[in-house]
Design a protein around this motif. Structure first.
Motif, short mmCIF file in Angstrom:
data_model
loop_
_atom_site.label_atom_id
_atom_site.label_comp_id
_atom_site.label_asym_id
_atom_site.label_seq_id
_atom_site.Cartn_x
_atom_site.Cartn_y
_atom_site.Cartn_z
N ASN A 773 0.82 -1.20 0.00
CA ASN A 773 0.00 0.00 0.00
C ASN A 773 0.86 1.27 0.00
N VAL A 774 2.17 1.10 0.18
CA VAL A 774 3.09 2.22 0.22
C VAL A 774 3.68 2.42 -1.17
N ILE A 775 3.42 3.60 -1.76
CA ILE A 775 3.87 3.88 -3.12
C ILE A 775 4.83 5.07 -3.10
N PRO A 776 6.07 4.91 -3.57
CA PRO A 776 6.97 6.06 -3.71
C PRO A 776 6.38 7.04 -4.72
N ILE A 777 6.44 8.32 -4.42
CA ILE A 777 5.74 9.33 -5.21
C ILE A 777 6.26 9.40 -6.65
N GLY A 778 7.50 9.03 -6.88
CA GLY A 778 8.06 9.08 -8.23
C GLY A 778 7.45 8.08 -9.18
N PHE A 779 6.74 7.08 -8.65
CA PHE A 779 6.11 6.07 -9.49
C PHE A 779 4.70 6.47 -9.93
N ILE A 780 4.17 7.51 -9.29
CA ILE A 780 2.80 7.93 -9.60
C ILE A 780 2.84 8.85 -10.82
#
Length: 853
Positions: A773-780
């Motif tokens: 559920n934790v997504i690094p912002i650079g992948f969005i």
């Protein structure tokens, strides 16, 4: 009774003889009357006779009847014996007075009778019976009766008002030991009131007691010393002792072996008199102080105990401590501690060194090697702690090695010895670096640290924490103690239910956090968690304040703040502040939020332009009432679900260590069965087991696999781009607009219709691919308001564009910036969605529309 009836018939006969002849006949007749009746009622009625002989014989008979047992006393009391006998205390006939006081003295053993006798009339009559003209037996019973009544404050006041002290003092000089005993015991009870002591002193009680000390009876001698000890609590009595040179004959008793049973009492009296500097100075000039010190070294345990107690009491005055220092009392005390400790370890009598168990037959010493030696050690340590208040004594103790002597006792099996030893070390260590060095370098230091983690008394823990607090003020000593596993010991003290211990441990922890090495050790223990528990569970406002203050000063960097918040410090402090507003608690909350922006944004939904987002920041959504803060590790371990994703910020990548996650089926809507895109390493063939992997729905949900979140290269690229392309722009306004357009572009561009912008599908796919559920912002790559606002704040902080980050409802978030124009600062909301780069004036309609659904 037959004799009594005959006597009554005789009284009714007419007188026909001469008066002298009649008196002789009456006396002869009375001698034949027998008062040993089995019916006390008859004797009771005789108490109302007007014949003196009948009266005193009736009182004597009732006295003998009462003396038989308590039941008889109660019977006589119930029939009104007290009321009937009281009037005869003032009878003109001495025999009647004697017999009535004997009877009342016997009845005074009953509590009910005491209540009836405690009135001014009776007390006055009893005091009158103490006059010299009364016979000895009257004195004996009157003094005993007054003793039985004098434990009452009202009786003390009556005796004082009726001037009864002089009669008592005169009886102390009586040669009869029983009268002396009763009188002195009465004086001891009366001396519980300071006004009585002053009156006794004025009528010469000191001289009378000193004379009675020459009695042949040990009981009287012991009572004399006990009474003098109680009386000496008043300064006026001590002055009388000094003026009459009373200490000299008392101190001579110490040099007489035949009076050894009086030595302890003499030491108690002399010790109380030593409170006054004049008395102590006189003892020094006459050489009696040296005798006192020599006695202290050679006395039995009880004698040493009283002598040490006297030294400690006298040392409360600075001038006294100086006089004792000049006579090298410190060395004597250390020698006693060492010798008694050795005797205690060897199980021998410290008087004659014979091996004993309970009673020393070699020297008839009544000391118990366990309890008495421990009492001497405890009192010796307490005396050291008192004398440590004098700078001269403290320096001398340090020089002669008191630290070594005390450190040998810090782990003593007796709790009181532990307490007093710890107190002495704490008092000696204040502003005393040489002693602190001796303690740190002592061979028993590890045992002392072990005591801090043991189940000992709270006072021992409190004193030892105070000792450590004094030592760690010095940086060199602090570093040494930190290396010796001090932190776990202090962490253990934080769990103590005792408030004083908890406060002392907080003081130590508050000093340790100033050291970087100590902070690392603190983070490795449960110290901060225990600190938070103090705030949560303590009912003492002082403990809560101290713990909150310690939390405040412990937040020296982000790691400490995060560890505290991982233990729900923010929620607990906030709850406490709501229950009872407190400045220290409120300050701790502010400090927590200042250093932990993740928690601040979660809790308040607002980061100011001065709050700089750094690596390891994450946004998990808005705080909900009753919800506890969850650290990143907990969020990583949570199975993939349909809830809002956690957006993570880090240019260094997520934790490089492998994180154990439960490999459970995803619950993200239609993407439940989307397979991850991770491929095997180049050149590596799939194993047979991998090829034959069972279907997802047949896997064991509890099976653990190790996964690693992807490194956020996208964010690093963003930072490099804005640093090279946007930061060099000429004005702040140009930078703000350019950054807004850049963020919009990397997040999917301008949005015309949010309903047609499939950002949620994109996020769900990322969660499924990363199994987290934790997504690094650079992948969005497709983000809406809260994704874009967070990225804008992150990039703006890296290139120096001050911007806020503010959370709204329904996934709304925005940034507010300040632009200087015409010498004034103008504040704008940055549009990142509809018209990227447009600056909406704060408070305008367009800004309001942008922030609300």
């Amino acid at each position: 009774l037959s004799y009594y009836n005959e006597y009554k018939s005789y009284l009714r006969m007419p007188a026909k003889k001469k008066d002298d002849d009649k008196k002789k006949d009456d006396d002869a007749k009375l001698k034949q009357i027998n008062f040993k009746s089995k019916d006390p009622q008859t004797l009771y009625h005789l108490l109302f006779s007007k014949e003196e002989t009948i009266l005193w014989k009736a009182c004597d008979a009732l006295y003998n009847y009462c003396q038989a047992n308590d039941a008889n006393k109660q019977e006589v009391y119930n029939m009104g014996g007290v009321a009937a006998a009281v009037p005869h205390l003032s009878a003109p006939d001495a025999a009647t007075r004697r017999s009535s006081i004997m009877m009342l003295n016997s009845l005074a053993q009953l509590e009910a009778a005491k209540a009836d006798l405690r009135n001014e009339e009776v007390i006055g009559a009893i005091i009158a019976l103490l006059k010299p003209e009364e016979v000895l037996i009257t004195h004996e019973h009157a003094s005993k009766c007054l003793y039985q009544l004098s434990d009452n404050i009202n009786v003390k006041a009556m005796v004082l008002e009726l001037k009864g002290m002089e009669n008592l003092v005169n009886l102390i000089k009586c040669n009869d030991p029983v009268v002396q005993k009763n009188t002195i015991e009465t004086c001891v009870l009366l001396a519980a009131d300071s006004a009585c002591i002053i009156e006794l002193n004025e009528v010469g009680v000191v001289a009378a007691l000193l004379e009675a000390l020459n009695s042949e009876y040990p009981v009287v001698q012991s009572l004399v010393l006990s009474c003098m000890y109680v009386l000496a609590s008043e300064e006026c009595v001590r002055n009388t002792i000094k003026d009459n040179n009373t200490l000299e004959p008392l101190l001579k008793v110490l040099s007489d072996p035949e009076l050894e049973d009086l030595h302890e009492g003499v030491i108690e009296v002399v010790g109380r008199c030593m409170i006054d500097t004049d008395n102590l100075d006189a003892m020094k000039d006459t050489g009696h102080l040296l005798s006192f010190k020599n006695y202290m070294s050679s006395a039995n345990p009880h004698g040493q105990l009283n002598a040490l107690r006297a030294i400690g009491t006298a040392s409360l005055k600075e001038d006294n401590a100086k006089l004792l220092h000049e006579n090298e009392v410190e060395t004597t005390i250390i020698n006693i501690l060492d010798s008694v400790r050795e005797a205690d370890l060897r199980g021998v009598c410290n008087v004659c060194t014979a091996h004993i168990y309970l009673y020393c037959t070699s020297c008839s010493s009544t000391n118990n090697t366990g309890s008495d030696n421990a009492q001497v050690l405890a009192e010796g340590c307490h005396t050291v702690s008192v004398m440590a208040g004098s700078l001269l004594c403290k320096e001398t103790f340090t020089r002669i090695g008191v630290a070594q002597a005390l450190m040998k006792l810090v782990n003593h099996e007796d709790v009181t010895v532990q307490e007093m030893c710890s107190l002495a070390l704490a008092n000696l260590s204040l502003e005393n670096k040489p002693l602190c060095l001796d303690v740190v370098h002592d061979v028993n230091l590890n045992e002392m640290l072990a005591v801090l983690q043991s189940d000992t008394s709270p006072r021992t823990l409190t004193y030892l924490c105070t000792l450590i607090f004094h030592m760690i003020k010095d940086e060199e000593l602090r570093n040494e103690l930190v290396q010796l596993e001090l932190v776990p010991s202090i962490a253990a003290c934080l769990t103590s239910p005792d408030g004083d211990t908890a406060i002392a441990a907080c003081n130590v922890l508050g000093s340790l956090v100033l050291d970087s090495d100590a902070r690392e050790r603190i983070l490795q223990t449960n110290a901060l968690a225990s600190l938070v528990d103090l705030v949560k569970n303590s009912t003492s406002i002082d403990v809560i304040k101290k713990a909150a203050f310690t939390i405040t000063i412990s937040i020296t960097d982000e790691s400490m703040a995060k560890e505290l918040n991982n233990n729900d410090a923010l929620k607990i402090l906030s709850d406490v502040n709501i229950r009872s507003a407190n400045n220290l608690v409120e300050l701790a909350v502010e400090k927590l939020l200042e250093y932990d922006l993740t928690t601040k944004y979660w809790h308040q939904g607002m980061l100011s332009q001065l709050d700089i987002i750094k690596d390891e920041f994450f946004d998990r959504g808005a705080h909900k009432k009753g919800e506890n803060f969850k650290p990143l590790q907990s969020l990583l371990e949570r199975k993939v679900d349909n809830n809002r994703c956690v957006i993570y910020i880090s240019t260094q990548g997520v934790d490089t260590e492998q994180v154990e996650l439960k490999s459970e089926p995803s619950t993200v809507g239609s993407l439940t069965n989307i397979k991850g895109r991770d491929k095997t390493a180049k050149g590596k063939k799939q194993s047979k087991a991998e090829k034959e992997e069972p279907p997802e729905d047949k896997k064991d949900l509890k099976e653990s696999t190790s996964i690693r979140l992807k490194f956020d290269t996208g964010l690093r690229d963003y930072i490099e781009d804005v640093t090279n392309k946007i930061k060099p722009l000429d004005t702040v306004e140009e930078q703000i607009i350019a950054l807004a357009q850049y963020v919009s572009n990397v997040m999917g561009g301008k949005i015309e219709d949010l309903t047609q912008f499939s950002w949620d599908l994109h996020i769900a796919q990322l969660k499924s691919e990363m199994k987290s559920n934790v997504i690094p912002i650079g992948f969005i790559k497709r983000g809406i308001f809260y994704h874009r606002a967070l990225l804008y704040k992150t990039l703006g902080d890296r290139i120096g564009i001050p911007a806020t980050l503010e959370r709204g409802d329904y996934n709304r978030a925005w940034n507010t910036v300040s632009v200087p124009k015409n010498g004034k600062m103008h504040h704008y909301v940055v549009d990142l969605v509809y018209e990227p780069g447009e600056l909406l004036t704060v408070g305008s309609y367009k800004a309001g529309v942008y922030k609300k659904l």
